[in-house]
Write a protein that holds these residues in place. Structure first.
Motif, PDB file in Angstrom:
ATOM      1  N   LEU A 336       0.836  -1.199   0.000  1.00 33.97           N
ATOM      2  CA  LEU A 336       0.000   0.000   0.000  1.00 33.97           C
ATOM      3  C   LEU A 336       0.873   1.253   0.000  1.00 33.97           C
ATOM      4  O   LEU A 336       0.581   2.228  -0.718  1.00 33.97           O
ATOM      5  N   GLY A 337       1.931   1.243   0.791  1.00 31.61           N
ATOM      6  CA  GLY A 337       2.829   2.399   0.824  1.00 31.61           C
ATOM      7  C   GLY A 337       3.450   2.677  -0.529  1.00 31.61           C
ATOM      8  O   GLY A 337       3.530   3.834  -0.968  1.00 31.61           O
ATOM      9  N   ILE A 338       3.881   1.618  -1.232  1.00 30.81           N
ATOM     10  CA  ILE A 338       4.464   1.772  -2.573  1.00 30.81           C
ATOM     11  C   ILE A 338       3.430   2.340  -3.537  1.00 30.81           C
ATOM     12  O   ILE A 338       3.718   3.249  -4.327  1.00 30.81           O
ATOM     13  N   ALA A 339       2.201   1.804  -3.478  1.00 34.47           N
ATOM     14  CA  ALA A 339       1.141   2.257  -4.395  1.00 34.47           C
ATOM     15  C   ALA A 339       0.835   3.733  -4.207  1.00 34.47           C
ATOM     16  O   ALA A 339       0.648   4.476  -5.181  1.00 34.47           O
ATOM     17  N   LEU A 340       0.782   4.182  -2.961  1.00 29.74           N
ATOM     18  CA  LEU A 340       0.449   5.589  -2.693  1.00 29.74           C
ATOM     19  C   LEU A 340       1.579   6.528  -3.113  1.00 29.74           C
ATOM     20  O   LEU A 340       1.320   7.700  -3.434  1.00 29.74           O
ATOM     21  N   ARG A 341       2.809   6.041  -3.135  1.00 24.23           N
ATOM     22  CA  ARG A 341       3.901   6.872  -3.657  1.00 24.23           C
ATOM     23  C   ARG A 341       3.803   6.984  -5.176  1.00 24.23           C
ATOM     24  O   ARG A 341       4.140   8.021  -5.759  1.00 24.23           O
TER      25      ARG A 341
END
Length: 394
Positions: A336-341
């Motif tokens: 999720l963190g990667i996707a939001l970046r």
């Protein structure tokens, strides 16, 4: 309507035309399981595309093990091809045909087609098949032999023996070719087809005829009496339209688009169904079914979340996961963190995490700057997600 190779072969088998044993698969893991069931020494893995030369487009691979089939299917499924120099729409490989590789002692060419200009059914055959037959025939008009067929009592009949003798002088092979031509003509008439093309038609070392590749075009105007062919058209159109499902397969995610506004991510089909039921019971509507497989990496999971974030339908996201031995909560949090970046879109995100590394996953989310609403139970998570979409609508 042009059929895919596996669809054409299913029809030809019903008319006694020998084809390699095989099965179509929509995911790499399914392709691997098909190979395990077939138990062949060597496999052909063929992207199912409506183009004339898949070898030229690198859409066919070969393997000698189920693991090799998995690798080839992973390479092919989801592959986008630019066909006809961009003059036609791009094609995406949605499925692969996994079948036994047939060793050829010789390759032939055979086709039967409706010549619309003359109103005749024509049989075409050549003793030299394989890739580039059209170009070779243009350079050598005598390469392909032909004869007109006539319709008698709903059967296409003609001088099959003469064409067979022109293709091969072997008496035993002539008889086999006669039978194949006759069966091919029967298939054309019975299926309301306008073209059946077998290239190559392989002669094996033990003198068997095998249709290694097949193309078939059926008349759309006959669908009122061929409901099974109309169903094939609908299925093919659906595959072409819904690319998200196929794309997700490449990233170890099961995905299905729905009509709601709450993007849902879970890890487990049963958990997904329960989550969807709760959302609907509370007056909400999921925009998708998304099941993260145990084999998904954080980068795979990121791709799935990007699909939710990029969708115009998604007004809020609900993540309901239970970390197990193979899929930990922190892996999903990293995704999720990667996707939001990658897709810095502001949406309400409700998260309920339990099980392996759940507490650490919350730390990972905060360290990644992810703003989320923390829920303790499934019901609370569903309720909060529905509240967010109601608030957005207001």
């Amino acid at each position: 309507m042009l059929l895919h190779e596996f669809q054409a072969k299913e029809i030809l088998k019903n008319f006694g035309i020998n084809c390699p044993i095989g099965q179509v698969a929509a995911s790499p893991t399914e392709a691997e399981k098909v190979a395990e069931r077939l138990g062949c020494q060597r496999y052909a893995v063929k992207g199912q595309l409506l183009v004339s030369d898949r070898l030229e487009h690198d859409a066919i691979g070969y393997a000698s093990s189920a693991g090799g089939v998995l690798e080839q299917a992973s390479r092919l499924i989801g592959k986008t091809l630019d066909v006809a120099g961009g003059r036609l729409p791009e094609q995406v490989v949605h499925q692969v045909l996994v079948e036994e590789f047939i060793e050829a002692a010789r390759e032939l060419y055979v086709a039967i087609a409706l010549d619309r200009a003359r109103g005749k059914v024509v049989l075409l055959a050549s003793g030299q098949g394989g890739s580039g037959i059209e170009a070779r025939a243009a350079a050598d008009p005598d390469l392909i032999k032909s004869c007109d067929l006539r319709l008698e009592e709903k059967r296409a009949v003609g001088d099959f023996k003469s064409i067979a003798e022109a293709v091969s002088p072997d008496p035993k092979l002539v008889m086999s070719l006669e039978d194949l031509f006759r069966n091919l003509a029967a298939a054309l008439v019975a299926s309301d087809a306008t073209l059946i093309d077998i290239n190559p038609l392989v002669i094996t070392k033990d003198a068997q005829l095998v249709a290694v590749d097949a193309k078939m075009t059926v008349d759309d105007n006959a669908f009122h009496r061929r409901p099974e062919l109309a169903a094939l058209k609908q299925k093919n159109e659906r595959l072409e339209q819904d690319k998200n499902e196929l794309e997700a397969q490449r990233y170890q995610i099961n995905f299905l688009g729905l009509d709601g506004d709450i993007g849902v991510a879970v890890n487990g089909a049963g958990l997904a169904l329960a989550t969807h039921d709760m959302i609907v019971d509370l007056g909400g509507a999921p925009s998708n079914f998304m099941d993260i497989r145990t084999t998904a990496s954080s980068l795979d999971i990121a791709h799935g979340f990007e699909m939710l974030l990029e969708s115009d339908k998604t007004e809020a996201i609900l993540i309901n996961v239970h970390g197990g031995g193979m899929q930990r909560c922190d892996t999903i949090a990293e995704g999720l963190g990667i996707a939001l970046r990658r897709v810095p879109k502001k949406l309400p995100i409700v998260i309920r995490m339990a099980g392996n590394n759940a507490d650490f996953a919350r730390t990972v989310l905060r360290n990644n700057g992810v703003e989320f609403i923390d829920a303790q139970t499934m019901y609370e998570a569903a309720e909060l997600a529905v509240q967010q979409t109601v608030r957005e609508a207001a």
